[in-house]
Design a protein around this motif. Structure first.
Motif: not given
Length: 120
Positions: A66-84, A90-98
């Motif tokens: 995906c060409p917008v992968q970084r923007a997507c991940l950044q938005g998910a981290l900012e919003r605190g997406e818990q699912y998907g 994955t949610p677990e990988e994002r928690r580890e990243l935070r």
């Protein structure tokens, strides 16, 4: 006699001709949403909320291209997406990243708190 429908600018039954008119962003070639070009918009959304490892891997591969992968991940981290799957994580990988960010914030704040406690 058919009465004119003044003030309606929505394509549909009353104004089917409006469905043929391109939007302003299409006419001038500007994307209003940077995530419009995301590859996930072409795939069944359930793929990105699956729990089966094989399907999760399919979602990850879509994200990798995906060409917008970084923007997507950044938005998910900012919003605190818990699912998907967002930005290929994955949610677990994002928690580890935070986690390191939280620890860094706590250690940066800790010396100031200690100074305030000693002064009191």
């Amino acid at each position: 006699m058919v009465s004119p429908s003044y003030g309606l600018a929505v394509a549909g039954r009353r104004n089917p001709h409006l469905a043929l008119v391109p939007s302003l962003s299409e006419r001038i070639g500007v994307q209003t949403n940077p995530l419009q070009s995301a590859l996930c918009t072409t795939v069944n959304p359930e793929v990105f909320f699956a729990t089966v490892p094989f399907v999760v891997e399919i979602a990850r591969r879509v994200c990798e291209r995906c060409p917008v992968q970084r923007a997507c991940l950044q938005g998910a981290l900012e919003r605190g997406e818990q699912y998907g799957m967002w930005g290929g994580l994955t949610p677990e990988e994002r928690r580890e990243l935070r986690r390191p960010r939280r620890k860094a914030r706590k250690t940066a704040e800790a010396p100031e708190v200690r100074k305030e406690v000693r002064a009191a």
